[in-house]
Design a protein around this motif. Structure first.
Motif, short mmCIF file in Angstrom:
data_model
loop_
_atom_site.label_atom_id
_atom_site.label_comp_id
_atom_site.label_asym_id
_atom_site.label_seq_id
_atom_site.Cartn_x
_atom_site.Cartn_y
_atom_site.Cartn_z
N TRP A 12 0.88 -1.17 0.00
CA TRP A 12 0.00 0.00 0.00
C TRP A 12 0.92 1.22 0.00
N MET A 13 0.86 2.06 -1.00
CA MET A 13 1.92 3.06 -1.13
C MET A 13 1.40 4.32 -1.78
N ARG A 299 2.27 4.98 9.40
CA ARG A 299 2.97 5.20 8.12
C ARG A 299 2.13 4.91 6.88
N ALA A 300 0.88 4.57 7.04
CA ALA A 300 0.02 4.37 5.87
C ALA A 300 -0.44 5.72 5.33
N PRO A 367 -5.60 -3.41 5.01
CA PRO A 367 -4.39 -3.48 5.85
C PRO A 367 -3.83 -2.11 6.21
N ALA A 368 -4.32 -1.05 5.59
CA ALA A 368 -3.82 0.29 5.89
C ALA A 368 -4.62 0.98 6.98
N MET A 378 -14.95 -8.11 12.30
CA MET A 378 -13.91 -7.11 12.25
C MET A 378 -13.95 -6.41 10.88
N ALA A 379 -13.97 -5.09 10.92
CA ALA A 379 -14.05 -4.31 9.69
C ALA A 379 -13.10 -3.12 9.78
N SER A 380 -12.69 -2.62 8.65
CA SER A 380 -11.87 -1.41 8.63
C SER A 380 -12.72 -0.22 9.03
N GLY A 381 -12.06 0.78 9.56
CA GLY A 381 -12.77 2.00 9.94
C GLY A 381 -12.02 3.22 9.45
#
Length: 640
Positions: A12-13, A299-300, A367-368, A378-381
């Motif tokens: 991821w960049m 760092r994301a 993952p970021a 579980m979910a991203s937020g």
């Protein structure tokens, strides 16, 4: 598929040339001298400074076609702590940038004054530039500017003298000066801005004591900074204060650090806005990049939240065939030749939002971003900040603690876990505290009120301000698995919840924590599903609770007859309920809240029954910003 997921997690960049399509930056060659039909002119002027007691110098740029028979607005352009009146000329080539823009017909003709902002007799940038007398000289320049330089310019040059024709902008130390002097002298400057403003920038009310005056008098207020600049916190702090006070401004975030690559771009951008009609609604889309929200992992760089609350997602995943972002609405990402996927969403509402990445149709956590238990998994937020969020900001106040406690439940015959907030000084204090049992919503768990709800920060701030009494808050897992028991709102799981709360958790807390007993020291509240549980457990045993908080919830609309067992019980025990529950606090997230209609029906039945309650509404729907505000307000009503 596993290879693709791992690939995304590793790479991821940031793609350096990917920002231009989402905002505005100077085009290539904007700062390169070109063959033009006309050029502006830069001269050095000397003026007498009564403030400093000596003659001082400044550079003055006059535009192509300059005529003494015409009057011009003036831009005062300030340098940084290590520079002088020549810093902009040497490092920022303003004459070239402006000449090129004039040739394209993009500027209102103006005079640009580049003074020395170090108001002392030896004003060279030599020796220790951070020496106290030299730093103080930058503050002294305010008097030199207002009392000496501006009168000189207005006497020697054909300039307009009204506030609306005078602008002040600067970089770094000069950015702080521009904001300090401009916002502190609104009768003098109608156009104010700071580029990468330094820590000399005043804070809060000291910077702008009268926001209403600023709204009326300012034509443009500009804050900008490079996203890799270590001083970005100063710019963000100013913008946050302006947002809290509803002062229109542009917060322009751009790629780069603390250097002239950024500041030349800033000059290119603002010069085209000066001394023209300003439409802030059109300026919200200027920023080419956004903030990395607090929900990003370390760092994301992506996702980024743009100033208009749109979210920019970018990921490098060359082997994936289809990639989407599922934020309630699905957004298709587009892939370039290098395997970089990009999408910018619609504007997203304030607060925290759950989302997933759909990788060739399979939902995975990003993952970021940090993950939260929501949506039943579980979910991203992603957190979208807003101006009214100061009450849950991390501040320099005494902080309590959130403790995780495991206990065995004989009712459920399993180990359970709860989160417990204890106020600052809990361990050292000999006193006991009142207790609030706080319940989460469906698809979430005991972590919600802390991770998503920021309850500990809200309480720390309220207690420090004396607005809420110090209390213990117990956040239990309200998910009850009852074989054959139906959904979470059916009778069987509600009965099990009731037993778990009263037979297991409350005695456990009383035995292990310094909490006061008795109805007057005990409260119960919950959101959505937790609101139903609060109604079920709290109304039935009102002798246990002095306050009930029901957030974005209510008995279901089909349970609206007074013959329903719940309403029948309330009818029979109306006097007891009204006597025991001193604060029956019901709140909604406006009519966009999915529980709104159920709640309205319930309250109409309460009115019919004579049940006393207080109703509060906070717009935002069925979302965490509403529930944060609910606990903020409800906790101030407790135990008084």
């Amino acid at each position: 598929m596993l290879k693709k997921i791992l690939l995304m997690g590793l790479v991821w960049m940031f793609v350096s040339n990917g920002f231009a399509q989402h905002g505005k930056v100077a085009p290539s060659g904007f700062d390169v001298k070109k063959e033009l039909t006309a050029y502006g002119k830069i001269d050095t002027i000397t003026y007498s400074s009564k403030t400093v007691g000596t003659n001082r110098r400044a550079l003055v740029y006059t535009p192509p076609g300059f005529s003494k028979s015409k009057k011009y607005p003036v831009l005062y352009l300030l340098h940084g702590i290590g520079g002088d009146e020549k810093e902009w000329f040497n490092g920022g080539v303003p004459h070239i940038i402006l000449d090129n823009l004039y040739a394209e017909g993009k500027l209102e003709p103006m005079i640009v004054v580049m003074p020395n902002g170090r108001a002392m007799k030896d004003d060279r940038a030599t020796g220790n530039i951070m020496a106290p007398d030299k730093v103080e000289a930058f503050a002294t320049f305010e008097k030199d500017l207002l009392n000496d330089l501006i009168p000189f310019i207005e006497k020697k040059f054909p300039v307009k003298k009204e506030q609306s024709s005078r602008a002040i902008f600067g970089l770094s130390m000069g950015g702080g000066q521009s904001l300090n002097f401009g916002l502190g002298n609104l009768d003098h400057f109608g156009w104010v801005g700071g580029f990468s403003s330094a820590p000399n920038t005043r804070q809060g009310k000291q910077l702008l004591s009268n926001p209403e005056e600023a709204k009326k008098k300012l034509k443009l207020l500009w804050i900008s900074c490079g996203d890799q600049d270590g001083l970005i916190g100063n710019s963000r702090r100013v913008s946050d204060y302006l947002k809290q006070n509803n002062v229109p401004h542009v917060f322009y975030l751009e790629p780069g650090g603390h250097d002239f690559k950024v500041w030349k771009n800033d000059l290119y951008m603002i010069s085209q806005l000066l001394f023209k009609d300003v439409d802030y609604s059109k300026l919200n889309d200027l920023s080419p990049i956004g903030f990395t929200p607090e929900t990003n992992v370390r760092r994301a760089k992506y996702p980024q939240v743009l100033p208009n609350s749109k979210v920019h997602f970018q990921i490098h995943a060359p082997e994936v065939n289809k990639l989407q972002v599922d934020l309630g609405k699905k957004y298709d990402m587009t892939k370039d030749a290098n395997g970089n996927w990009t999408v910018v969403t619609d504007s997203i509402g304030e607060g925290i939002h759950y989302y997933s990445l759909l990788v060739d149709g399979m939902a995975i956590a990003d993952p970021a971003s940090k993950t939260y238990y929501g949506m039943g998994r579980m979910a991203s937020g992603i957190e979208i900040p807003f101006a009214g969020g100061d009450y849950y900001a991390l501040k320099q106040v005494p902080h309590g603690e959130v403790r995780i406690k495991r206990y065995f439940s004989p009712v459920l015959r399993e180990w359970r876990q709860c989160y417990i907030y204890v106020p600052a000084g809990y361990d050292k204090s000999a006193e006991s505290y009142p207790v609030l049992y706080l319940l989460h919503g469906g698809g979430e768990d005991e972590t919600g009120w802390v991770n998503q709800g920021k309850t500990d920060l809200i309480m720390d701030n309220l207690i420090a301000e004396g607005k809420a009494k110090p209390m213990v808050i117990v956040m239990m897992d309200g998910n009850m698995t009852v074989p054959g028991g139906g959904g979470a709102f059916s009778e069987a799981p509600l009965k099990v919840f009731d037993r778990e709360l009263k037979e297991v958790l409350m005695p456990f807390i009383t035995s292990n924590y310094k909490v006061k007993t008795g109805r007057e020291n005990t409260a119960l509240a919950g959101l959505s599903m937790g609101g139903i549980q609060t109604l079920y457990a709290g109304v039935k045993d009102s002798q246990l609770f002095s306050a009930l908080g029901v957030f974005s919830s209510g008995w279901f609309a089909n349970q609206k007859e007074l013959t329903d067992p719940q309403y029948a019980f309330m009818k029979e025990h109306k006097d007891e309920i009204n006597r025991n529950i001193k604060s029956f606090w019901i709140s909604m997230g406006g009519n966009e809240d999915i529980a709104y209609n159920n709640c309205q029906i319930m309250m109409s039945k309460f009115d019919e029954l004579g049940i006393k309650y207080t109703y509060s509404e906070y717009p935002g729907g069925h979302t965490w910003p509403v529930w944060r505000n609910n606990i903020y307000k409800f906790s101030q009503e407790l135990f008084k």
